[in-house]
Every structure is written in structure tokens, then in C-alpha cells.
Enzyme design. Structure first.
Site, PDB file in Angstrom:
ATOM      1  N   HIS A 166       0.838  -1.197   0.000  1.00 29.18           N
ATOM      2  CA  HIS A 166       0.000   0.000   0.000  1.00 29.18           C
ATOM      3  C   HIS A 166       0.872   1.245   0.000  1.00 29.18           C
ATOM      4  O   HIS A 166       1.822   1.351   0.784  1.00 29.18           O
ATOM      5  CB  HIS A 166      -0.928  -0.011   1.209  1.00 29.18           C
ATOM      6  CG  HIS A 166      -2.024  -1.017   1.109  1.00 29.18           C
ATOM      7  ND1 HIS A 166      -2.502  -1.714   2.195  1.00 29.18           N
ATOM      8  CD2 HIS A 166      -2.739  -1.451   0.034  1.00 29.18           C
ATOM      9  CE1 HIS A 166      -3.470  -2.528   1.796  1.00 29.18           C
ATOM     10  NE2 HIS A 166      -3.627  -2.383   0.487  1.00 29.18           N
ATOM     11  N   GLU A 169       1.740   3.321   3.087  1.00 29.93           N
ATOM     12  CA  GLU A 169       2.384   2.516   4.125  1.00 29.93           C
ATOM     13  C   GLU A 169       3.870   2.330   3.806  1.00 29.93           C
ATOM     14  O   GLU A 169       4.490   1.329   4.136  1.00 29.93           O
ATOM     15  CB  GLU A 169       1.650   1.181   4.259  1.00 29.93           C
ATOM     16  CG  GLU A 169       0.184   1.370   4.647  1.00 29.93           C
ATOM     17  CD  GLU A 169      -0.644   0.094   4.665  1.00 29.93           C
ATOM     18  OE1 GLU A 169      -0.059  -1.003   4.619  1.00 29.93           O
ATOM     19  OE2 GLU A 169      -1.891   0.201   4.718  1.00 29.93           O
ATOM     20  N   HIS A 312       2.667  -4.278   6.697  1.00 34.75           N
ATOM     21  CA  HIS A 312       1.754  -3.179   6.417  1.00 34.75           C
ATOM     22  C   HIS A 312       1.761  -2.239   7.613  1.00 34.75           C
ATOM     23  O   HIS A 312       2.435  -2.473   8.608  1.00 34.75           O
ATOM     24  CB  HIS A 312       0.334  -3.717   6.188  1.00 34.75           C
ATOM     25  CG  HIS A 312       0.148  -4.461   4.909  1.00 34.75           C
ATOM     26  ND1 HIS A 312      -0.588  -3.970   3.846  1.00 34.75           N
ATOM     27  CD2 HIS A 312       0.596  -5.671   4.504  1.00 34.75           C
ATOM     28  CE1 HIS A 312      -0.588  -4.835   2.851  1.00 34.75           C
ATOM     29  NE2 HIS A 312       0.128  -5.895   3.226  1.00 34.75           N
ATOM     30  N   GLU A 371       1.054  -5.657  10.932  1.00 30.97           N
ATOM     31  CA  GLU A 371       0.644  -4.252  10.872  1.00 30.97           C
ATOM     32  C   GLU A 371       1.469  -3.453  11.868  1.00 30.97           C
ATOM     33  O   GLU A 371       1.259  -3.545  13.080  1.00 30.97           O
ATOM     34  CB  GLU A 371      -0.851  -4.114  11.188  1.00 30.97           C
ATOM     35  CG  GLU A 371      -1.765  -4.847  10.207  1.00 30.97           C
ATOM     36  CD  GLU A 371      -2.023  -4.059   8.940  1.00 30.97           C
ATOM     37  OE1 GLU A 371      -1.512  -2.925   8.820  1.00 30.97           O
ATOM     38  OE2 GLU A 371      -2.753  -4.569   8.068  1.00 30.97           O
TER      39      GLU A 371
END
Length: 401
Positions: A166, A169, A312, A371
């Protein structure tokens, strides 16, 4: 100290200007007290660059620029840049040349806006310094940027990490690049890293890292888009007329690359309800419609990965299951990751078509989405030191499990 007048170019930051000249960014900021916000410089703006204090060197019999560079442990290109008036093919005994200071020991500087250009430069320098690092390409992005993969190790056990699926990110890219350099330093010195035996891991495990899956998107978030780009009007339209791309997760065509994989893709498409290009959540017209997702899929099929980790941001959680298809050992592994990081394991969420999902579905092997950090993307670079400390243990643990 004398200064050189410099006109800011598109894409410049003080970090980039300082690194290009192998100097400290604090010295550059100090030389420009007129800057109200050193984090924001614009094309056409004039700044002043401190000239380095250069040592003089007298050419000796048998000297060449290459020999001098090797003897003084200074990169040859820096010596050539410091002596533009000198023909390196016509050195004369007794001639005076200028020697710049040696660059910083470290190559990767993660505490900055870290885009595609920084990554490419650092990969080149890392490969030059450490001949055991293998850098190759798995494909190209929509706009033709190389999708690089770094291999460390020669073992039969294969593990894969990736970052920046992404666009906003992008902080996951310096995370992986920083790890590559730490690993290389430890291996070259035949020393452990955070208590892990790196020489042994190098022999047992082949680690493949794709530090930036979505380079076009990362550059869009960090640099915006030039009006001369043929996609300019389309991209601005997708972004609802705004030139602020902080919310942009997709590739340059407005496709969310982590919703592109053939793991119940149609269900994800129907659930998202986004049917046209968008800054986020558009799964594309079909699975693997984008060159970046196809490259990742082809690359994964060509290897025999025992485990994959997709980095991420944000949330400080680790997703480790998918539709109850993950192997039993995944829970044991994620518990080890939690012990290293403090991140909360989450088995499943209502989501499909991600890279980790597809890997588990196709191979029934451990796959994880990590994450990193907390807050709103893009995360502030001030979070980086904690992010690295939280995740280096996860990465090292993955190499030996």
C-alpha cells in the site's frame, strides 16, 4: 565555511540533498536559517549548501584515482566529484587533488521520507559493499519501475518478506532495508544480531525480500504527480481533484494491490462495493490485473517458501489465519512473534484476496500480515525507531522457525 548556491529541483528534500553530498542534514539546515519549515522546500527555492572541508593530496608515482580511492577507503565517485577540473587519465606527479571526507559508515538512513530513489540508491551501495547480497528484479510496475528482490542466505529453507503493498504505508520499506543492512553487517563480521546466530541462519535459510511492491504509489504519496505525466488528469480525477495523496493506498491506476489475489476475489469485490479506480479498496477488474500483483504471484510460484510475512501499517497486530486453512503451527509461530514484538495476534477478519490469504489458500503454509505502528497512514517518521525495535525480532525469529 564557503557555501554553494543551489536551486531546489522537483522531488528534492533536505534529506536527499544532504545524502547526495554525503553530508549531515543538520549542517544543511543550519546553513539555511531562512527556511521556516525545513521539511517543506519547493522547486525554484534557493538554499545554500556548505562546501566540505577538503584535504589536499599530492599525487605520487604510480597513483591513479582508483588506487587513491582504495588506499584511503573513499568511494571513487566522491573523489572524482571533488575534482571536476582534474582529468583522471592525466595525473601528474606532484599534482594536488582534493579528498572529501569518508561517507557515513551506514548506508540506509531510515529517518526520512524514503521513496523509490532512496531504495534504489541504497540497494546499489549495499550490493557494492557486500558481495554476498544478491539483488534482482521480479518485474516492473505500471510506470516501468523495477520491482526489486533481495536475497540473503544460501539455505534450502526459503522465507519471504515484503513491504509497501500500500502506497501510504511506505514506512515498511525503510524497515526492510534497515534489516537488510543489519543482517549484512552481522554476517560479514560473523557476529550474532540481537542474539541470533546470523552465520548459521545464512547457511540454513534463503531470505527473499521485496522491499517495495508498489513503487508508483509510494512516489505518488511522497512526491505527488507531475502535470506532464500522461496519467496526471486520471490520477487527480481518481483522487477527487485533490493533490494531497496521503490517503492513497492503490497503485498508479487506482487498484488496491492487496485486494488483487485469487483467494475468493469475487467475494471481496462484492463486499468492498468499489467498482472503479479509487485511492483505496478497488480490487481491480479481475484478479491479478496489475503488473505488480502478477509479478508477486509469479515470483511466489517460482519459489518454495516455507513462510511469508507481508508488512503493512498500522495497528500493532499480526493477522495469521485465513478461513481456517492455515496449518496448526501458525499459532505457535505467531505466539513467538508476539513474544518478540508485543503485537496482538488476530486469527481472522472478514477479508479476502490479500497476498497472505492467497499464500495460505494455495500452499497451506504459514503466512502473516504484520501491521506496524499506530495512528493514521502515512505514519509519522518519528514512530520509526519503535517500529524497528518491535519488528526486528519478528524478522529474525521467522528465519529460524
Amino acid at each position: 565555511m564557503p557555501y554553494t548556491r543551489y536551486v531546489v529541483q522537483r522531488g528534492d528534500t533536505l534529506f536527499r540533498i544532504a545524502r547526495q553530498r554525503s553530508m549531515n542534514v543538520e549542517a544543511l539546515i543550519a546553513a539555511n536559517p531562512q527556511l521556516q519549515d525545513p521539511n517543506r522546500i519547493v522547486p525554484g527555492q534557493v538554499i545554500y549548501v556548505p562546501n566540505q572541508m577538503l584535504r589536499q593530496y599530492v599525487i605520487q608515482p604510480g597513483d591513479t584515482m582508483y588506487i587513491i580511492a582504495r588506499r584511503l577507503n573513499i568511494p571513487l565517485n566522491l573523489i572524482l566529484q571533488a575534482n571536476p577540473q582534474v582529468d583522471p587519465q592525466r595525473l601528474q606527479v606532484g599534482q594536488i587533488i582534493y579528498i572529501p571526507d569518508a561517507p557515513a559508515t551506514r548506508i540506509v538512513e531510515p529517518m526520512q521520507e524514503y521513496g523509490y530513489d532512496e531504495m534504489v540508491r541504497d540497494l546499489q551501495l549495499l550490493q557494492q559493499r557486500y558481495d554476498f547480497i544478491n539483488v534482482s528484479s521480479i518485474g516492473r510496475s505500471v510506470e516501468g519501475r523495477e520491482l526489486f528482490v533481495v536475497r540473503l542466505g544460501v539455505g534450502a529453507r526459503e522465507v519471504h518478506f515484503n513491504g509497501s503493498f500500500h502506497a501510504n504505508e511506505w514506512i515498511t520499506t525503510p524497515l526492510l532495508m534497515n534489516f537488510i543492512e543489519d543482517y549484512a553487517i552481522a554476517y560479514e563480521a560473523k557476529q550474532p544480531l540481537r542474539g541470533f546466530d546470523i552465520p548459521a541462519l545464512y547457511e540454513q535459510t534463503s531470505l527473499y525480500i521485496v522491499p517495495m511492491v508498489n513503487p508508483d504509489g509510494v512516489e505518488l504519496v511522497l512526491e505527488g504527480i507531475d502535470p506532464t505525466n500522461p496519467r496526471y488528469e486520471e490520477v487527480v480525477r481518481i483522487n477527487r481533484g485533490s493533490l494531497n495523496f496521503d490517503r492513497w493506498k492503490a497503485n498508479i491506476r487506482g487498484v488496491d494491490l492487496n485486494n488483487q489475489f485469487p483467494a475468493f476475489w469475487q467475494e471481496e469485490y462484492d463486499r468492498k462495493g468499489v467498482t472503479q479506480p479509487a485511492p483505496l479498496n478497488y480490487p481491480g477488474p479481475t484478479p491479478l490485473s496489475e503488473p505488480e500483483s502478477r509479478a508477486m504471484a509469479n515470483f511466489t510460484r517460482q519459489r518454495n517458501f516455507r513462510m511469508v510475512l507481508a508488512f503493512h501499517s498500522q495497528g500493532e497486530v499480526i493477522f495469521w489465519g485465513y478461513r481456517d486453512l492455515e496449518p496448526a503451527e501458525s499459532q505457535t509461530i505467531v505466539n513467538r512473534f508476539q513474544a518478540q514484538s508485543g503485537y496482538q495476534p488476530i486469527r481472522t477478519v472478514l477479508s479476502d484476496a490479500g497476498y497472505k490469504d492467497w499464500f495460505i489458500l494455495e500452499w497451506r503454509r504459514p503466512g502473516f500480515t504484520v501491521e506496524v505502528g499506530t495512528g493514521v497512514n502515512p505514519l509519522p517518521i518519528s514512530q520509526y525507531p519503535k517500529i524497528y525495535e518491535d519488528n526486528i525480532g519478528i524478522m529474525l525469529e521467522a528465519l529460524r522457525l
